[in-house]
Scaffold this active site. Structure first.
Site, PDB file in Angstrom:
ATOM      1  CD  GLN A  98      -2.316   1.222   2.893  1.00 21.84           C
ATOM      2  OE1 GLN A  98      -1.831   0.542   3.793  1.00 21.84           O
ATOM      3  NE2 GLN A  98      -3.356   2.010   3.092  1.00 21.84           N
TER       4      GLN A  98
ATOM      5  CD  GLU B 211      -4.902   0.500   7.242  1.00 24.35           C
ATOM      6  OE1 GLU B 211      -5.254   1.490   6.560  1.00 24.35           O
ATOM      7  OE2 GLU B 211      -3.726   0.256   7.534  1.00 24.35           O
TER       8      GLU B 211
HETATM    9  C1  FAD Z   1       4.736  -0.518  11.165  1.00 25.01           C
HETATM   10  C2  FAD Z   1       4.136   0.448  10.205  1.00 25.01           C
HETATM   11  C3  FAD Z   1       3.690   0.006   8.969  1.00 25.01           C
HETATM   12  C4  FAD Z   1       3.160   0.901   8.039  1.00 25.01           C
HETATM   13  N1  FAD Z   1       2.778   0.433   6.815  1.00 25.01           N
HETATM   14  C5  FAD Z   1       2.338   1.320   5.891  1.00 25.01           C
HETATM   15  C6  FAD Z   1       2.038   0.885   4.559  1.00 25.01           C
HETATM   16  O1  FAD Z   1       2.146  -0.285   4.242  1.00 25.01           O
HETATM   17  N2  FAD Z   1       1.631   1.790   3.644  1.00 25.01           N
HETATM   18  C7  FAD Z   1       1.487   3.106   3.966  1.00 25.01           C
HETATM   19  O2  FAD Z   1       1.088   3.873   3.095  1.00 25.01           O
HETATM   20  N3  FAD Z   1       1.760   3.563   5.215  1.00 25.01           N
HETATM   21  C8  FAD Z   1       2.195   2.693   6.169  1.00 25.01           C
HETATM   22  N4  FAD Z   1       2.505   3.148   7.429  1.00 25.01           N
HETATM   23  C9  FAD Z   1       2.446   4.580   7.663  1.00 25.01           C
HETATM   24  C10 FAD Z   1       1.354   5.035   8.620  1.00 25.01           C
HETATM   25  O3  FAD Z   1       0.113   5.015   7.981  1.00 25.01           O
HETATM   26  C11 FAD Z   1       1.763   6.450   9.072  1.00 25.01           C
HETATM   27  O4  FAD Z   1       2.929   6.304   9.857  1.00 25.01           O
HETATM   28  C12 FAD Z   1       0.689   7.134   9.862  1.00 25.01           C
HETATM   29  O5  FAD Z   1      -0.394   7.472   9.037  1.00 25.01           O
HETATM   30  C13 FAD Z   1       1.209   8.395  10.562  1.00 25.01           C
HETATM   31  O6  FAD Z   1       1.881   9.264   9.680  1.00 25.01           O
HETATM   32  P1  FAD Z   1       3.332   9.824  10.018  1.00 25.01           P
HETATM   33  O7  FAD Z   1       4.163   8.671  10.408  1.00 25.01           O
HETATM   34  O8  FAD Z   1       3.758  10.677   8.894  1.00 25.01           O
HETATM   35  O9  FAD Z   1       3.132  10.709  11.321  1.00 25.01           O
HETATM   36  P2  FAD Z   1       2.613  12.251  11.370  1.00 25.01           P
HETATM   37  O10 FAD Z   1       1.361  12.369  10.583  1.00 25.01           O
HETATM   38  O11 FAD Z   1       3.749  13.159  11.042  1.00 25.01           O
HETATM   39  O12 FAD Z   1       2.270  12.356  12.912  1.00 25.01           O
HETATM   40  C14 FAD Z   1       3.240  12.626  13.937  1.00 25.01           C
HETATM   41  C15 FAD Z   1       2.492  12.785  15.250  1.00 25.01           C
HETATM   42  O13 FAD Z   1       1.584  13.909  15.142  1.00 25.01           O
HETATM   43  C16 FAD Z   1       0.286  13.530  15.402  1.00 25.01           C
HETATM   44  N5  FAD Z   1      -0.650  14.244  14.543  1.00 25.01           N
HETATM   45  C17 FAD Z   1      -0.589  14.396  13.195  1.00 25.01           C
HETATM   46  N6  FAD Z   1      -1.650  15.063  12.753  1.00 25.01           N
HETATM   47  C18 FAD Z   1      -2.419  15.336  13.820  1.00 25.01           C
HETATM   48  C19 FAD Z   1      -3.658  16.011  14.016  1.00 25.01           C
HETATM   49  N7  FAD Z   1      -4.354  16.530  13.008  1.00 25.01           N
HETATM   50  N8  FAD Z   1      -4.120  16.098  15.266  1.00 25.01           N
HETATM   51  C20 FAD Z   1      -3.449  15.574  16.320  1.00 25.01           C
HETATM   52  N9  FAD Z   1      -2.291  14.939  16.200  1.00 25.01           N
HETATM   53  C21 FAD Z   1      -1.780  14.826  14.964  1.00 25.01           C
HETATM   54  C22 FAD Z   1       0.238  12.054  15.106  1.00 25.01           C
HETATM   55  O14 FAD Z   1      -0.813  11.442  15.805  1.00 25.01           O
HETATM   56  C23 FAD Z   1       1.598  11.592  15.565  1.00 25.01           C
HETATM   57  O15 FAD Z   1       1.573  11.345  16.936  1.00 25.01           O
HETATM   58  C24 FAD Z   1       3.047   2.264   8.367  1.00 25.01           C
HETATM   59  C25 FAD Z   1       3.470   2.709   9.625  1.00 25.01           C
HETATM   60  C26 FAD Z   1       4.019   1.823  10.533  1.00 25.01           C
HETATM   61  C27 FAD Z   1       4.490   2.342  11.844  1.00 25.01           C
END
Ligand code: FAD
Ligand code: FAD
Lengths: 393, 377
Positions: free
Chosen positions: A125, A243
């Site tokens: 994905q 999901e």
């Molecule tokens: C083990 C693992 C597997 C994954 N596999 C996939 C995959 O196969 N494909 C894929 O596309 N993605 C994948 N992901 C990605 C996952 O979907 C993202 O990590 C997730 O959506 C969070 O985005 P970010 O890491 O950029 O964090 P950010 O969005 O930068 O967030 C950082 C922090 O800020 C907080 N935050 C952000 N926005 C807000 C808001 N509006 N209000 C309050 N708090 C907020 C978040 O909660 C978090 O604590 C995976 C992640 C992990 C850890």
């Protein structure tokens, strides 16, 4: 109100149980639970499919069983209760598959669903990007229409299983508007296309399950468009809803298994001859976890009942994803607390309880409140879409 | 499997909500808080007419032959409205204890009058120690030729001020697991004194009940003498679920009030519900409310169907609902700011009811330990 299975459902459950009894032994369990052994896990999914227990509610002509959603849930529950290995093609089965079934053309369904079910072709994905995580709609990976192709360039990240995947559900931007939902387009990308480069990322567990993915002028035929050009957001919502909702039913059972193991751990871990389960604080913590996992189970059944009555899975699915990630983390934390210093010993160390599985589980559980939507984002969804509170900023 | 409510149950819910919106708005609750009886006998009579007091009892005892799930639907609505009423103690506690006792003679004698509202009943269990288990019962009953003689005091007896009959747990043998005998006492009998205890929640009355050489006829026993705890346990499991359902309703109402308020109350130029410190708390409250409701209904179903894990389900429901209702009410009060701290605002009615429900029939710590025991931890 009736929490019990109908006679036909109970018969089906017994059939699943019988098959699991005959086909699942501890060696398969342990071997296929190894996170890295792709071929063993692929083999397991094939056997499950041949037995008729993969894609249970999907159409027969596509390799499914034409069964009911309830049967699908029963399979998930029984697999987990028997501590069966996870299916390899998780994203294919629970995200790509349902999305293609909902929005795909007949050709797309016929091409992709059967090999997906057999794990002949693994899916990944490609949603997240370095600058677009929670704010998914801000993504920048660009798809430009050129004749009969889309030409795609950009970077994705945290792409689970990209290194072994044949196909990717890729969310791209076809309209230049910086962050508009309207400019998104959903594509099916062949991971063997020229211009796709996958670089493994190591996780805190030491495993390399997820990856960075670079796309440079990747040509994707128009036939691989899912939904409409500019209609990608709606399609992506189907993926995310599945999901959080469908997957949740299986996850919940996994938590119960982890809990059973935790209870056994509390009884068998002795400190100076006294089992940890004699400690009233330990008893209170474990009982509380048991109660909350049970609440999650019943919440899930109430949601499922509504779907069985013909309603769409709604944003309520976020309740269970939120509960599950928190509970799973607390189960793992409690286990480590019970073990004291032994809990920190890693795989390979002779003194590590269960060869470091508790320590591994603790570390892996840290991702639960991030993957599939962070807990903060799920709370936003519940506040805005279920409770009707004003949008935050 | 279908774990939704039936159409009939949805109808019952709508009927209950309409009735209570009309008959028991907050203003009426506040009047009844000042009232000596602590409830409105006319309102009770109307509830009897609606059939609520007969819901969970067998038709041969004057009941409607429905189940705890149906009763839970009504109790959730009563919790929403924090209705001051001896309904819970008479129907949910004493009535369910009689019905679950297996004592056909006592059930036949008392249940019809509980169903038709001609008598109110309650259970007297707790003593000085404040314990909700067999070990807490010290008050002895002495057996004479054809009577029992009672001496002592019971505390926290719900709605004793209006009860006609009281099921009193007494000790008749030194047995660590049981040794109790349940006796039906007429509250008008010579030697019985009822002294109301001033408590935080004026919508739920409790009393100290004194027994000074109270004579009870031999046939007043419910179930087997010396096996009273085993009998009462079955009733208590049902009563716990009744309280859990009521608390789920109270918590649900607090969540609604809080969300309504967070949508309209403006600070710093926007509705406070737009701040995540507020909205995320509301989301967590939603999780607690939904979970409390799920556990209560599941336990009600499990008891109705006598499934083996029913006592475990009941303990889980009571433990969770006690914590959840208190926590939701506290959060709701917090999010109302200063206005939530006033007597005039209704939120304190819910907070106090939540505290009553949490402490009554054993708090969450008590029931978590029970869960641990039932799981053989
Ligand atoms: C083990 C693992 C597997 C994954 N596999 C996939 C995959 O196969 N494909 C894929 O596309 N993605 C994948 N992901 C990605 C996952 O979907 C993202 O990590 C997730 O959506 C969070 O985005 P970010 O890491 O950029 O964090 P950010 O969005 O930068 O967030 C950082 C922090 O800020 C907080 N935050 C952000 N926005 C807000 C808001 N509006 N209000 C309050 N708090 C907020 C978040 O909660 C978090 O604590 C995976 C992640 C992990 C850890
Ligand atoms: C017992 C008592 C005595 C008092 N005595 C005095 C006194 O003598 N003199 C006096 O002047 N005042 C007094 N106050 C008032 C007190 O200072 C206010 O109640 C307080 O400042 C909160 O304001 P509010 O009640 O209008 O709540 P609101 O500001 O409306 O807040 C409602 C809820 O929204 C939350 N909220 C508001 N803004 C935000 C934000 N930006 N981000 C996140 N959450 C937010 C609050 O935390 C609260 O939970 C008293 C209050 C009490 C309870």
């Amino acid at each position: 109100m009736d929490f019990s299975l109908s006679p036909e459902e109970a018969r089906f459950r017994d059939q699943v149980r019988g098959w699991l009894r005959d086909n699942l032994d501890d060696r398969t369990r342990e071997a296929a639970a190894g996170h890295d052994d792709i071929e063993l896990r692929r083999d397991w999914q094939r056997r499950v499919h041949e037995a008729g227990f993969a894609g249970v509610s999907w159409p027969r002509e596509l390799g499914g069983q034409g069964g009911t959603l309830m049967q699908e849930v029963i399979v998930n529950q029984e697999m987990a209760a028997a501590r069966a290995p996870d299916m390899l093609n998780v994203i294919g089965l629970y995200m790509a598959g349902p999305t293609i079934l909902a929005h795909g053309t007949p050709e797309q369904k016929a091409r992709h669903i059967p090999p997906l079910l057999r794990a002949d072709e693994i899916w990944c994905q490609g949603f997240s990007e370095p600058n677009s995580g929670s704010d998914l709609a801000s993504l920048r990976t660009r798809a430009v229409i050129d004749g009969d192709d889309f030409v795609v360039s950009g970077q994705k990240v945290w792409t689970t299983l990209a290194h072994v995947s044949r196909w990717c559900i890729l969310l791209t931007r076809t309209d230049s508007a910086e962050t508009a939902h309207a400019g998104l387009t959903y594509l099916i990308v062949d991971m063997q296309s020229p211009g796709v480069e996958v670089r493994p990322l190591r996780q805190i567990t030491g495993d390399a399950e997820f990856n960075e993915m670079y796309l440079t002028d990747v040509r994707v035929p128009r036939a691989n468009l899912l939904g409409a050009v500019g209609g990608g957001w709606r399609v992506a919502m189907t993926t995310l809803m599945h999901e959080r909702a469908t997957l949740g039913v299986g996850l919940q059972v996994r938590s119960r298994i982890a809990l059973d193991e935790l209870r056994a751990l509390a009884r068998t871990t002795l400190v100076d001859g006294v089992p940890r389960s004699a400690d009233p604080v330990v008893r209170q913590r474990i009982a509380q976890l048991v109660i909350e996992v049970e609440a999650m189970r019943i919440n899930g059944l109430r949601g499922l009942s509504r779907v069985l009555q013909g309603e769409q899975p709604g944003p309520e699915g976020s309740v269970n994803k939120l509960m599950w990630s928190e509970l799973n983390q607390r189960i793992a934390e409690t286990a480590l607390d019970l073990l004291g210093p032994y809990g920190t010993l890693a795989e390979g160390e002779e003194r590590a309880p269960r060869n470091g599985r508790w320590a591994y589980g603790y570390l892996r559980s840290r991702a639960n409140s991030i993957e599939g939507g962070t807990s903060e984002v799920l709370r936003n969804i519940l506040a805005e879409r279920v409770l009707g509170l004003p949008r935050g900023r | 499997m279908n774990v939704g409510l039936t159409d009939e149950q949805e109808l019952l819910r709508r009927q209950a909500r309409d009735f209570l919106d009309r008959e028991c708005p907050a203003a009426r609750v506040r009047q009844l808080m000042e009232d000596d009886l602590g409830h409105d006998p006319r309102m009770y009579a109307r509830m009897v007419e609606l059939g609520w007091t007969a819901i969970p009892f067998a038709e041969r005892h004057g009941g409607l032959g429905l189940g705890l799930v149906d009763l839970a639907v009504v109790l959730e609505e009563m919790g929403r409205h924090v209705v001051p009423s001896p309904f819970q103690s008479s129907v949910g506690l004493a009535g369910m204890t009689l019905a679950a006792s297996g004592d056909e003679a006592q059930a036949a004698r008392l249940l019809p009058s509980i169903c038709d509202g001609s008598q109110l009943a309650t259970v007297a269990l707790v003593e000085e120690s404040g314990r909700w288990d067999a070990g807490g019962v010290r008050m002895a009953a002495e057996r004479s030729s054809d009577a029992w003689l009672l001496h002592g005091e019971k505390l926290f007896v719900p709605d004793a001020q209006v009860a006609d009959r009281m099921i009193v747990a007494t000790r008749t043998a030194a047995d660590p697991a049981d040794g109790l005998t349940l006796l039906v006492v007429n509250t008008a009998a010579p030697g019985v004194t009822v002294r109301p205890l001033a408590s935080m929640d004026a919508t739920r009355r409790v009393a100290a009940v004194g027994f000074d050489a109270v004579e009870v006829p031999a046939d007043a026993v419910v179930g087997e003498p010396g096996r009273g705890w085993a009998t009462l346990r079955r009733g208590l499991d049902r009563a716990m679920v009744c309280i859990a359902a009521e608390l789920a309703g109270t918590a649900q109402r607090v969540l609604e009030m809080t969300v309504e308020y967070a949508r309209v109350r403006q600070q710093f130029g926007r509705p406070i519900g737009a701040y995540q410190a507020v909205s995320h708390r509301c989301a967590d409250m939603l999780v607690m409310v939904e979970s409390a409701r799920s556990l209560a209904y599941h336990a009600a179903w499990a008891l109705d169907n006598d499934v083996p894990e029913a006592p475990l389900a009941a303990a889980m429901a009571k433990a969770y609902a006690g914590d959840a209702a208190r926590s939701v009410a506290s959060n709701g009060l917090q999010l109302h700011g200063g206005i939530g701290f006033t007597w005039e605002h209704d939120i304190h009615l819910h907070l106090k009811r939540a505290k009553w429900g949490e402490a009554t029939l054993g708090d969450a710590t008590h029931h978590r330990e029970r869960v641990a025991q039932l799981l053989e931890l």
